[in-house]
Design a protein around this motif. Sequence first.
Motif, PDB file in Angstrom:
ATOM      1  N   VAL A  53      57.159  40.367  51.935  1.00 48.01           N
ATOM      2  CA  VAL A  53      57.967  41.488  52.429  1.00 48.01           C
ATOM      3  C   VAL A  53      59.449  41.164  52.293  1.00 48.01           C
ATOM      4  CG1 VAL A  53      58.614  42.758  54.515  1.00 48.01           C
ATOM      5  CG2 VAL A  53      56.215  42.428  53.953  1.00 48.01           C
ATOM      6  N   GLY A  54      59.839  39.940  52.657  1.00 52.91           N
ATOM      7  CA  GLY A  54      61.234  39.534  52.524  1.00 52.91           C
ATOM      8  C   GLY A  54      61.714  39.590  51.088  1.00 52.91           C
ATOM      9  N   SER A  55      60.867  39.206  50.169  1.00 46.82           N
ATOM     10  CA  SER A  55      61.220  39.258  48.759  1.00 46.82           C
ATOM     11  C   SER A  55      61.463  40.685  48.291  1.00 46.82           C
ATOM     12  CB  SER A  55      60.111  38.612  47.928  1.00 46.82           C
ATOM     13  OG  SER A  55      60.401  38.704  46.569  1.00 46.82           O
ATOM     14  N   VAL A  56      60.588  41.593  48.701  1.00 37.29           N
ATOM     15  CA  VAL A  56      60.751  43.003  48.325  1.00 37.29           C
ATOM     16  C   VAL A  56      62.033  43.570  48.936  1.00 37.29           C
ATOM     17  CG1 VAL A  56      59.774  45.315  48.611  1.00 37.29           C
ATOM     18  CG2 VAL A  56      58.301  43.414  47.950  1.00 37.29           C
ATOM     19  N   LEU A  57      62.299  43.238  50.196  1.00 40.42           N
ATOM     20  CA  LEU A  57      63.524  43.728  50.841  1.00 40.42           C
ATOM     21  C   LEU A  57      64.765  43.194  50.144  1.00 40.42           C
ATOM     22  CD1 LEU A  57      62.579  43.514  54.619  1.00 40.42           C
ATOM     23  CD2 LEU A  57      62.893  45.571  53.250  1.00 40.42           C
ATOM     24  N   LEU A  58      64.762  41.925  49.766  1.00 40.87           N
ATOM     25  CA  LEU A  58      65.915  41.354  49.077  1.00 40.87           C
ATOM     26  C   LEU A  58      66.118  41.972  47.694  1.00 40.87           C
ATOM     27  CD1 LEU A  58      65.661  37.592  50.028  1.00 40.87           C
ATOM     28  CD2 LEU A  58      67.415  39.221  50.727  1.00 40.87           C
ATOM     29  N   ASN A  60      65.509  44.965  46.879  1.00 40.45           N
ATOM     30  CA  ASN A  60      65.982  46.344  47.031  1.00 40.45           C
ATOM     31  C   ASN A  60      67.099  46.461  48.059  1.00 40.45           C
ATOM     32  OD1 ASN A  60      64.016  47.707  45.233  1.00 40.45           O
ATOM     33  ND2 ASN A  60      62.568  46.760  46.660  1.00 40.45           N
ATOM     34  N   MET A  61      67.840  45.401  48.255  1.00 38.14           N
ATOM     35  CA  MET A  61      68.858  45.370  49.297  1.00 38.14           C
ATOM     36  C   MET A  61      69.946  46.431  49.099  1.00 38.14           C
ATOM     37  SD  MET A  61      71.043  42.208  50.737  1.00 38.14           S
ATOM     38  CE  MET A  61      69.760  41.463  51.691  1.00 38.14           C
ATOM     39  N   LEU A  63      69.703  49.406  48.226  1.00 38.12           N
ATOM     40  CA  LEU A  63      69.280  50.673  48.828  1.00 38.12           C
ATOM     41  C   LEU A  63      69.579  50.714  50.320  1.00 38.12           C
ATOM     42  CD1 LEU A  63      65.838  51.185  47.059  1.00 38.12           C
ATOM     43  CD2 LEU A  63      67.988  52.383  46.595  1.00 38.12           C
ATOM     44  N   LEU A  64      69.570  49.549  50.960  1.00 37.20           N
ATOM     45  CA  LEU A  64      69.839  49.494  52.389  1.00 37.20           C
ATOM     46  C   LEU A  64      71.310  49.727  52.710  1.00 37.20           C
ATOM     47  CD1 LEU A  64      67.612  46.385  53.211  1.00 37.20           C
ATOM     48  CD2 LEU A  64      67.023  48.799  53.462  1.00 37.20           C
ATOM     49  N   PHE A  65      72.182  49.563  51.728  1.00 37.35           N
ATOM     50  CA  PHE A  65      73.608  49.761  51.955  1.00 37.35           C
ATOM     51  C   PHE A  65      74.078  51.193  51.714  1.00 37.35           C
ATOM     52  CE2 PHE A  65      73.657  45.115  51.160  1.00 37.35           C
ATOM     53  CZ  PHE A  65      74.213  44.741  52.367  1.00 37.35           C
ATOM     54  N   ILE A  66      73.235  52.040  51.179  1.00 38.94           N
ATOM     55  CA  ILE A  66      73.646  53.417  50.875  1.00 38.94           C
ATOM     56  C   ILE A  66      74.149  54.160  52.116  1.00 38.94           C
ATOM     57  CG2 ILE A  66      72.803  55.678  50.099  1.00 38.94           C
ATOM     58  CD1 ILE A  66      71.184  54.151  47.972  1.00 38.94           C
ATOM     59  N   PRO A  67      73.465  54.100  53.277  1.00 39.77           N
ATOM     60  CA  PRO A  67      74.004  54.798  54.457  1.00 39.77           C
ATOM     61  C   PRO A  67      75.367  54.266  54.891  1.00 39.77           C
ATOM     62  CG  PRO A  67      71.709  54.226  54.811  1.00 39.77           C
ATOM     63  CD  PRO A  67      72.145  53.541  53.541  1.00 39.77           C
TER      64      PRO A  67
END
Length: 118
Positions: A53-58, A60-61, A63-67
């Motif tokens: 899960v951590g690998s997938v989040l990293l 696609n990081m 995408l987490l900064f768009i907001p």
Amino acid sequence: MLYAITALFALQLLGEAVVHFTHLPLPGALVGTLLLLAALVVHGRTPPALERVGSVLLQNMMLLFIPVIAGVMLEFDNLARQWQPFVLACILGAALTFVATLLSFRWMLRWQAKKVRS
């Protein structure tokens, strides 16, 4: 994988609750992250599901900064008037992050070397 995502959300929720009830001057997500670190240190290793899960989040990081980027763009008029503190905060934040990463990396290298020697 669902176990790992649930664990991450649960620790963030727990961190938010700790901050709410103790009135700590820290973000709940930071407290949740520190709880995750403590759990991993106690456990001694990273569970494979959490690693995936951590690998997938990293990966696609961005995408987490768009907001956050959208929020900055909404405040662009204020930033145009008060750009100096914003730029200073960005530079200092990047420098502190760099130093913290450097020190953490050096500590991990020393810890790994001690572990190999033992």
